[in-house]
Design a protein around this motif. Structure first.
Motif, PDB file in Angstrom:
ATOM      1  N   GLN A  18       0.819  -1.218   0.000  1.00  0.00           N
ATOM      2  CA  GLN A  18       0.000   0.000   0.000  1.00  0.00           C
ATOM      3  C   GLN A  18       0.852   1.267   0.000  1.00  0.00           C
ATOM      4  OE1 GLN A  18      -1.995  -1.318   3.519  1.00  0.00           O
ATOM      5  NE2 GLN A  18      -3.910  -1.775   2.457  1.00  0.00           N
ATOM      6  N   ILE A  19       1.867   1.287   0.861  1.00  0.00           N
ATOM      7  CA  ILE A  19       2.720   2.477   0.962  1.00  0.00           C
ATOM      8  C   ILE A  19       3.578   2.641  -0.291  1.00  0.00           C
ATOM      9  CG2 ILE A  19       4.637   3.513   2.238  1.00  0.00           C
ATOM     10  CD1 ILE A  19       3.468   2.206   4.776  1.00  0.00           C
ATOM     11  N   SER A  20       4.067   1.544  -0.848  1.00  0.00           N
ATOM     12  CA  SER A  20       4.885   1.610  -2.069  1.00  0.00           C
ATOM     13  C   SER A  20       4.090   2.203  -3.230  1.00  0.00           C
ATOM     14  CB  SER A  20       5.404   0.221  -2.446  1.00  0.00           C
ATOM     15  OG  SER A  20       6.278  -0.276  -1.466  1.00  0.00           O
ATOM     16  N   LEU A  21       2.843   1.782  -3.353  1.00  0.00           N
ATOM     17  CA  LEU A  21       1.988   2.335  -4.409  1.00  0.00           C
ATOM     18  C   LEU A  21       1.781   3.831  -4.222  1.00  0.00           C
ATOM     19  CD1 LEU A  21      -0.668  -0.509  -4.714  1.00  0.00           C
ATOM     20  CD2 LEU A  21       1.000   0.156  -6.451  1.00  0.00           C
ATOM     21  N   MET A  22       1.558   4.242  -2.968  1.00  0.00           N
ATOM     22  CA  MET A  22       1.399   5.674  -2.686  1.00  0.00           C
ATOM     23  C   MET A  22       2.660   6.448  -3.063  1.00  0.00           C
ATOM     24  SD  MET A  22      -1.629   6.221  -1.536  1.00  0.00           S
ATOM     25  CE  MET A  22      -2.138   4.930  -2.669  1.00  0.00           C
ATOM     26  N   VAL A  23       3.800   5.884  -2.693  1.00  0.00           N
ATOM     27  CA  VAL A  23       5.086   6.537  -2.986  1.00  0.00           C
ATOM     28  C   VAL A  23       5.288   6.688  -4.493  1.00  0.00           C
ATOM     29  CG1 VAL A  23       7.601   6.271  -2.867  1.00  0.00           C
ATOM     30  CG2 VAL A  23       6.201   5.846  -0.835  1.00  0.00           C
ATOM     31  N   LEU A  24       4.937   5.655  -5.253  1.00  0.00           N
ATOM     32  CA  LEU A  24       5.093   5.711  -6.710  1.00  0.00           C
ATOM     33  C   LEU A  24       4.191   6.769  -7.323  1.00  0.00           C
ATOM     34  CD1 LEU A  24       5.356   1.917  -7.626  1.00  0.00           C
ATOM     35  CD2 LEU A  24       7.176   3.623  -7.708  1.00  0.00           C
ATOM     36  N   TYR A  25       2.952   6.865  -6.850  1.00  0.00           N
ATOM     37  CA  TYR A  25       2.038   7.897  -7.350  1.00  0.00           C
ATOM     38  C   TYR A  25       2.551   9.293  -7.000  1.00  0.00           C
ATOM     39  CZ  TYR A  25      -1.752   4.694  -8.692  1.00  0.00           C
ATOM     40  OH  TYR A  25      -2.519   3.740  -9.308  1.00  0.00           O
ATOM     41  N   ILE A  26       3.026   9.451  -5.764  1.00  0.00           N
ATOM     42  CA  ILE A  26       3.552  10.743  -5.319  1.00  0.00           C
ATOM     43  C   ILE A  26       4.810  11.108  -6.111  1.00  0.00           C
ATOM     44  CG2 ILE A  26       4.629  11.960  -3.381  1.00  0.00           C
ATOM     45  CD1 ILE A  26       2.743  10.325  -1.534  1.00  0.00           C
TER      46      ILE A  26
END
Length: 275
Positions: A18-26
């Protein structure tokens, strides 16, 4: 320490996901790193592969919108993945709201709120009614009805582009799940979860229950966000067949008897028949 990691291995992996996906979007928004660009409704992987939320596309179709080919392709890719592999894993491995509801449920268990509210005052079928209603409203009003008010989209866009009203959505869902209804948002109301439940029932990856190992401790049902799918516990050695299972793996982690584990649908049964 090793035992603690083992007991939370899927939880840790889910948070990493979940956090990795957020980081990639950011990273795509701030630094232009084009690995995963867009949001949960519509994205591009490596600036080539389209990924679209099929439920959002369904609302667009109901609203009579002209849908671009790449959006349709993206929706098909997502449907095929969750239909045959992921099941309802979007809710536990991708959706950022899951981190909020998991925290609420952890506090409920820690302070024994669940013992106060012994019976759930709402049906889990509400999410399917909301799903149907959103499509009906989309059809008659010509809008993507749920997308306008979706806390999932609001929180996700807020994390990427700045929270704004996202904070209010986080607080409301947190307090609702904590004080009003156990697993209230994800387990009863969210139509996105309802949609993935419908297509996830065909998934090959399942949690399998081994009746011979089970000692009826019921730790699995205590932590499961969709405890009704574990009806076979203490009764029979069969896989979880309901699409409402989120494949979060919490039941597998807490089981000290190794009575629950992931398996490929029907493969374990065929193996047992041969041996």
């Amino acid at each position: 320490m090793i035992n603690l990691i083992k007991k939370n291995r899927f939880l840790i992996l889910r948070r990493v996901s979940q956090i990795s996906l957020m980081v990639l979007y950011i990273a795509a928004n701030i630094w232009g790193l084009n690995i995963l660009v867009g949001n949960l409704s519509s994205s591009k992987l490596f600036d080539v592969i389209p990924l679209s939320d099929p439920y959002a596309v369904l609302q667009m179709f109901a609203a009579g919108a002209l849908i671009a080919t790449d959006i349709i392709i993206g929706a098909v890719i997502i449907i095929l993945f969750y239909m045959f592999i992921g099941g309802r894993a979007f809710c536990s491995w991708v959706c950022p709201v899951n981190m909020i509801t998991d925290l609420s449920n952890y506090i409920r268990r820690k302070f024994e709120f669940n013992k106060i509210q012994k019976r759930q005052p709402a049906s889990r079928n509400i999410r399917y009614y909301v799903l149907a209603l959103s499509l009906i409203i989309s059809f008659f009003m010509g809008i993507t009805a749920f997308e306008f008010i979706s806390p999932v989209s609001m929180i996700h866009r807020g994390i990427i582009f700045g929270l704004g009203f996202g904070w209010a959505a986080i607080l409301i869902i947190f307090l609702f799940d904590l004080f009003v209804l156990k697993n209230g948002w994800c387990g009863h109301i969210c139509p996105i979860g309802g949609f993935y439940s419908l297509i996830g029932k065909f998934s090959f990856i399942r949690v399998h229950h081994n009746h011979e190992n089970c000692t009826a401790c019921m730790k699995c049902k205590e932590v499961c966000p969709e405890s009704q799918v574990l009806f076979m516990v203490t009764k029979d050695s069969i896989p979880v067949v309901s699409g409402e299972c989120t494949n979060c793996g919490r039941c597998v982690e807490v089981c000290d008897d190794e009575a629950l584990n992931f398996s490929i649908k029907n493969l374990k049964r065929k193996y047992n028949e041969v041996n």
